[in-house]
Write an enzyme that holds these catalytic residues in place. Structure first.
Site, mmCIF file in Angstrom:
data_model
loop_
_atom_site.group_PDB
_atom_site.id
_atom_site.type_symbol
_atom_site.label_atom_id
_atom_site.label_comp_id
_atom_site.label_asym_id
_atom_site.label_seq_id
_atom_site.Cartn_x
_atom_site.Cartn_y
_atom_site.Cartn_z
ATOM 1 N N GLU A 250 0.849 -1.197 0.000
ATOM 2 C CA GLU A 250 0.000 0.000 0.000
ATOM 3 C C GLU A 250 0.876 1.234 0.000
ATOM 4 O O GLU A 250 2.013 1.203 0.464
ATOM 5 C CB GLU A 250 -0.857 0.029 1.272
ATOM 6 C CG GLU A 250 -1.776 -1.152 1.422
ATOM 7 C CD GLU A 250 -2.651 -1.021 2.674
ATOM 8 O OE1 GLU A 250 -2.792 0.093 3.206
ATOM 9 O OE2 GLU A 250 -3.178 -2.053 3.106
ATOM 10 N N LYS A 252 2.316 4.616 1.413
ATOM 11 C CA LYS A 252 2.504 5.110 2.781
ATOM 12 C C LYS A 252 2.259 6.618 2.772
ATOM 13 O O LYS A 252 3.027 7.379 2.186
ATOM 14 C CB LYS A 252 3.911 4.802 3.285
ATOM 15 C CG LYS A 252 4.092 5.158 4.753
ATOM 16 C CD LYS A 252 5.441 4.693 5.268
ATOM 17 C CE LYS A 252 5.536 4.788 6.782
ATOM 18 N NZ LYS A 252 5.275 6.103 7.318
ATOM 19 N N ARG A 257 -2.166 9.323 12.003
ATOM 20 C CA ARG A 257 -3.002 8.137 12.062
ATOM 21 C C ARG A 257 -4.327 8.457 12.732
ATOM 22 O O ARG A 257 -4.373 9.177 13.713
ATOM 23 C CB ARG A 257 -2.250 7.089 12.877
ATOM 24 C CG ARG A 257 -2.820 5.717 12.747
ATOM 25 C CD ARG A 257 -1.743 4.738 13.153
ATOM 26 N NE ARG A 257 -2.229 3.390 13.126
ATOM 27 C CZ ARG A 257 -1.423 2.345 13.046
ATOM 28 N NH1 ARG A 257 -0.124 2.517 13.010
ATOM 29 N NH2 ARG A 257 -1.917 1.134 13.036
ATOM 30 N N GLU A 304 -4.863 6.937 7.465
ATOM 31 C CA GLU A 304 -3.971 8.081 7.649
ATOM 32 C C GLU A 304 -4.716 9.322 7.161
ATOM 33 O O GLU A 304 -5.225 9.337 6.027
ATOM 34 C CB GLU A 304 -2.698 7.832 6.819
ATOM 35 C CG GLU A 304 -1.566 8.762 7.128
ATOM 36 C CD GLU A 304 -0.745 8.378 8.365
ATOM 37 O OE1 GLU A 304 -1.119 7.438 9.104
ATOM 38 O OE2 GLU A 304 0.261 9.049 8.604
ATOM 39 N N LYS A 425 7.571 -1.389 6.516
ATOM 40 C CA LYS A 425 7.599 -0.138 5.748
ATOM 41 C C LYS A 425 8.898 -0.039 4.955
ATOM 42 O O LYS A 425 9.949 -0.535 5.388
ATOM 43 C CB LYS A 425 7.416 1.056 6.676
ATOM 44 C CG LYS A 425 8.461 1.168 7.738
ATOM 45 C CD LYS A 425 8.086 2.237 8.757
ATOM 46 C CE LYS A 425 9.088 2.223 9.906
ATOM 47 N NZ LYS A 425 8.746 3.043 11.025
#
Ligand code: AMP
Length: 588
Positions: A250, A252, A257, A304, A425
């Site tokens: 996905e 970032k 958050r 996010e 990540k």
């Protein structure tokens, strides 16, 4: 439990120098609690009236607590003030006047911990005209009937500075030991805690329903779940290896958050931050959009929040987005900088707890309830089965102005409250020229030297968080690069929390002052080196990791991060390894 007993446990806690001693004292204290007061005992030990997401803070102004001391013990404002100047600690000042009281002493009623806690709650809940006087009166009632040791802790609790230094993991270990005789049950308790984010509730369920209650803990609406965290590696190849050849990837997004809880029937939406503070009031447009756009009766989902221009497909930098975290001028800013939530996970849907469902199933449910172009949108996602495909996805994300990607294990459950390889990540900084930063906890500070002597501040001693041992390990001293304004801010902030070295700080260096590990700053450095001067990642062999040419990049304190959210020692070791392999640029 009598408050007198609690106060003597607190006094013992102040004297400890290791975490294990701390656990033993807390264990003895929890053994004295029953299901009727375990919640209050735990909250008091944490120095809070309720978990942060309730937003109830005691934090009385020092001036008001000083006034209560004057009234209770018959001293003038000047006398109390001058003593406070000397001690620098209202707890010690309260204790001092308590044993020299000029008032006719009320017989010591021996109140319980729960009674003190409830009185504190009453103080916190008093508002409106005349509330200041009422608060002072209520606090004086406690002082007037307390012993000198009790007065010490009542004063500190009232100003929100009890500072016993016990972290969440330490409290959980002590609870486990008190209830089962060993520390081994901690992981089950931690699991329950990760689901409800409320140590008091975990303690209460343990004492009232036993292990069965703990093992049956379920997600519930409006109780935030502790967020899952991502590991990091240097390359796409490593990600594919860790994920057994296939994973989801996905974008970032670099915003903040948001954990959204919604209940359509009652038109109720609440939004929690990464630190689980209730931030609902800051984001009216997101609450409205959740009810309008999300196709569910009840849901807990996560994403996010970022300022995004749909027309130009442009993501605004974090510095713009962060302006939305404010208490005033909310409506105006929400028009100027409207947010979009890119949703990436779902933990609860229409009565069903989804934490144990595999990622790919949760993703499908998320896609069923959230569309693509709304204020609440779904994150970009693709399933990839080679490093090449992952790299292509990564490069595309970077070219769109994003900071990288997050790879996700297709079969993994939602790992609440933990950093596991189910999320990995990959950021620009690990691949190219750009630098990565570390979030470090301030554990001590130094006095100014040379031209800076007019400041009572000259540098910071910073630490990483060792999450397996629940301790803070020093990694660097930062002595340069502060503006005068920053020095003043640090001087004021740190002066208020200085004291004895916290038992959870592991250090071989000695700063001029130790402070409670509380504030996090973002730091950049040129390189990670091995060093015997620092304890970060040191383990048995004694040589730790340190930063070369560290400098502050956050303007001040990162108030979105708690001490336990700091970069972990394990992360520093993995960054060091990446750097050594040459896969990361030699600049961090
Ligand atoms: P970091 O703060 O660098 O440890 O990166 C993890 C953070 O990235 C999470 O806490 C999220 O706030 C944020 N994030 C942005 N996009 C995603 C995504 N697609 N999946 C998970 N986390 C994301």
């Amino acid at each position: 439990m009598l408050f007198e007993e609690a106060a003597s446990f607190y006094e013992k806690l102040e004297g400890v120098s290791s975490r294990l001693e701390m656990i033993d004292i807390l264990t003895e204290m929890f053994k004295k609690s029953t299901k009727d007061d375990i919640k209050e005992t735990i909250y008091m030990t944490q120095g809070i009236l309720a978990p942060p997401f309730y937003g109830i803070e005691i934090g009385m102004a020092e001036k008001m607590v000083a006034q209560a001391i004057e009234v209770s013990y018959g001293y003038s404002k000047k006398e109390v003030e001058s003593n406070f100047k000397k001690t620098g600690d209202l707890g010690n000042t309260a204790e001092y006047f308590s044993c020299r009281s000029r008032m006719k002493r009320m017989s010591h009623a021996k109140f319980t911990l729960k009674e003190v806690f409830m009185q504190m709650q009453k103080i916190a809940n008093t508002s409106g005209a005349g509330s200041q006087d009422a608060k002072v009166r209520m606090l004086s009632q406690l002082f007037a009937a307390s012993t000198q040791l009790e007065a010490r802790y009542i004063a500190r609790f009232a100003i929100g500075a009890l500072r016993l230094g016990a972290g969440d993991a330490t409290i959980l270990e002590a609870l486990s030991k008190a209830y089962t005789g060993t520390r081994e049950y901690k992981s089950e308790l931690e699991n329950a805690y990760n689901i409800c984010s409320d140590l008091g509730s975990v303690g209460y369920v343990l004492l009232s329903e036993g292990k069965k209650g703990i093992e049956n803990f379920k997600v519930s609406l409006f109780s935030p779940i502790r967020p899952a965290l991502a590991e990091r590696v240097a390359t796409s190849e490593e990600i594919l290896e860790k994920m057994h050849g296939i994973c989801a990837v996905e974008s970032k997004y670099d915003g903040f958050r948001a954990q959204v809880h919604m209940d359509r029937k009652h038109k109720r939406v609440e939004i929690f931050s990464r630190r689980l503070e209730n931030t609902t009031k800051m984001f009216p447009e997101l609450c409205e959009a959740a009810l309008k756009e999300v196709d569910a009766e009840e849901a807990i989902f996560e994403g996010e929040a970022i300022v995004y221009n749909q027309v130009s497909d442009e993501f605004l930098p974090f510095q713009e987005t962060i302006q939305r975290k404010r208490k005033h001028g909310i409506e105006e800013k929400s028009r100027e900088l409207p947010l979009t939530i890119f949703s990436f996970d779902i933990m609860y849907l229409d009565g069903k707890d989804l934490l144990n469902k595999p990622y790919i199933e949760r993703r499908k449910m998320l896609e069923n309830i959230i569309g693509k172009n709304g204020t609440i949108s779904i994150s970009d996602m693709a399933v990839v089965d080679s490093a090449k495909k992952l790299d292509m996805y990564f490069n595309d994300a970077i070219s769109r102005g994003l900071e990288g990607v997050v790879a996700k294990d297709l079969n993994s459950s939602y790992v609440a409250g933990a950093r596991k390889f189910s999320w990995i990540k990959l950021k620009r900084s690990y691949k190219g020229e750009l630098s990565d930063t570390l979030d470090l906890v301030i554990v001590g500070y130094y006095l100014g030297k040379g031209q800076r002597t007019n400041f009572k501040f000259g540098g910071l001693l910073c630490a990483t968080y060792n999450d397996s041992k629940d301790v803070f390990e020093t990694v660097t001293r930062i002595g340069t690069g502060f503006s005068e304004k920053q020095m003043k801010v640090f001087e004021d902030l740190l002066n208020r929390i200085k004291g004895k070295k916290n038992a959870r700080v592991v250090s071989v260096v000695e700063p001029d002052f130790w402070v409670e590990p509380k504030y996090v700053v973002t730091v950049k450095a040129d390189e990670i080196t091995r060093s015997p001067m620092h304890t970060c990642g040191a383990e048995g062999e004694g040589t730790g990791y340190a930063l070369r040419f560290p400098r502050l990049v956050s303007d001040g304190i990162r108030d979105d991060k708690s001490a336990e959210d700091a970069t972990t020692s394990k992360e520093v070791i993995s960054m060091y390894k990446m750097q050594k392999k040459g896969k990361m640029s030699d600049k961090l």
